[in-house]
Design a protein around this motif. Sequence first.
Motif, PDB file in Angstrom:
ATOM      1  N   ASP A  77       0.819  -1.218   0.000  1.00 33.64           N
ATOM      2  CA  ASP A  77       0.000   0.000   0.000  1.00 33.64           C
ATOM      3  C   ASP A  77       0.854   1.269   0.000  1.00 33.64           C
ATOM      4  OD1 ASP A  77       0.646  -1.041   2.598  1.00 33.64           O
ATOM      5  OD2 ASP A  77      -0.731   0.395   3.521  1.00 33.64           O
ATOM      6  N   HIS A  78       2.170   1.117  -0.116  1.00 31.76           N
ATOM      7  CA  HIS A  78       3.065   2.273  -0.101  1.00 31.76           C
ATOM      8  C   HIS A  78       3.950   2.383  -1.339  1.00 31.76           C
ATOM      9  CE1 HIS A  78       2.110   3.345   4.127  1.00 31.76           C
ATOM     10  NE2 HIS A  78       1.749   2.082   4.145  1.00 31.76           N
ATOM     11  N   ASP A  93       3.660   4.342   8.584  1.00 35.51           N
ATOM     12  CA  ASP A  93       3.191   3.231   9.413  1.00 35.51           C
ATOM     13  C   ASP A  93       4.018   3.011  10.685  1.00 35.51           C
ATOM     14  OD1 ASP A  93       1.360   3.047   7.456  1.00 35.51           O
ATOM     15  OD2 ASP A  93       1.856   1.022   6.797  1.00 35.51           O
ATOM     16  N   HIS A 135      -2.628   5.760   8.637  1.00 36.55           N
ATOM     17  CA  HIS A 135      -3.876   5.185   8.105  1.00 36.55           C
ATOM     18  C   HIS A 135      -5.129   5.657   8.836  1.00 36.55           C
ATOM     19  CE1 HIS A 135      -2.218   2.229   5.227  1.00 36.55           C
ATOM     20  NE2 HIS A 135      -1.191   2.162   6.050  1.00 36.55           N
TER      21      HIS A 135
HETATM   22 ZN   LIG Z   1       0.437   0.934   5.307  1.00 33.24          ZN
END
Ligand SMILES: [Zn+2]
Length: 261
Positions: free
Chosen positions: A98-99, A194, A238
Amino acid sequence: MSAQELYEVYAIKYATRDARRADHFIGGDPHDAPMPMDYFVWVARSPSHTFVIDTGFTKPVADARKRVHLRCPVESLKLIGVDPVAVKDVIQTHLHYDHVGNFDKFPNATFHLQEKEMQYATGRYVRYEKIGHSFEVDDIVGMVRLNYKGRVEFYDGSAELADGLWIHPAPGHSAGLQFVRCRTRRGWVVVASDVAHYYEHISSLRPFTTLVHVGEMLDGYRRLGKMMAKGDHVVPGHDPEVMKRHPPARPDLEGIVARLD
Ligand SMILES: [Zn+2]
């Protein structure tokens, strides 16, 4: 370049998913309730530098992983006047799916990465589903190919990439995770990525469910908490609260682009 470069900092929300509190804390949660997760990329921009921080995931990856893809994160950079083709510097906080998807949409960028993260993503533990499922192998192969082209800049520790913009390693969630700290008109803004998924991780010191090392993860939370106590503006990776606590970059970008500086 001025001696006191100030950055504008933006969070662009590109995806979301429903989740529950028990999904986000090791050991579950006694008051299980909805706790949705948002997905962001970030931009730090000064008069002389533009840094894109992470590159999100693609629609096919979103579909495969049952995430709600709201918009292409790279196309969305244009909403704040950033042309991905002109971007020279992309900071990868880490290599989770997701990055780091969409890296191929920056044909002229150098990617700034902690060397330990590449070692982790190509190392022995990815054979285990618990570790490997956080990566998309095509993304990792893509970063290896970029390295062969001389387009990955590796770090082993903190570095000042430009006046007033620092990267700092803070492993735990991933082995080579790093966060970004930049000077702005309202003080230092910390794009934590994160190192903390939600504000609540920092305040409660209860670990998130995806990790390499629980002690390092908790050290990261405590470090962010100390920076907050000193007056730094810490932005977790997030948390839907990010869009609620910060104003939109423009009125028409409410819920899409938040201004963090
Ligand atoms: Zn993430």
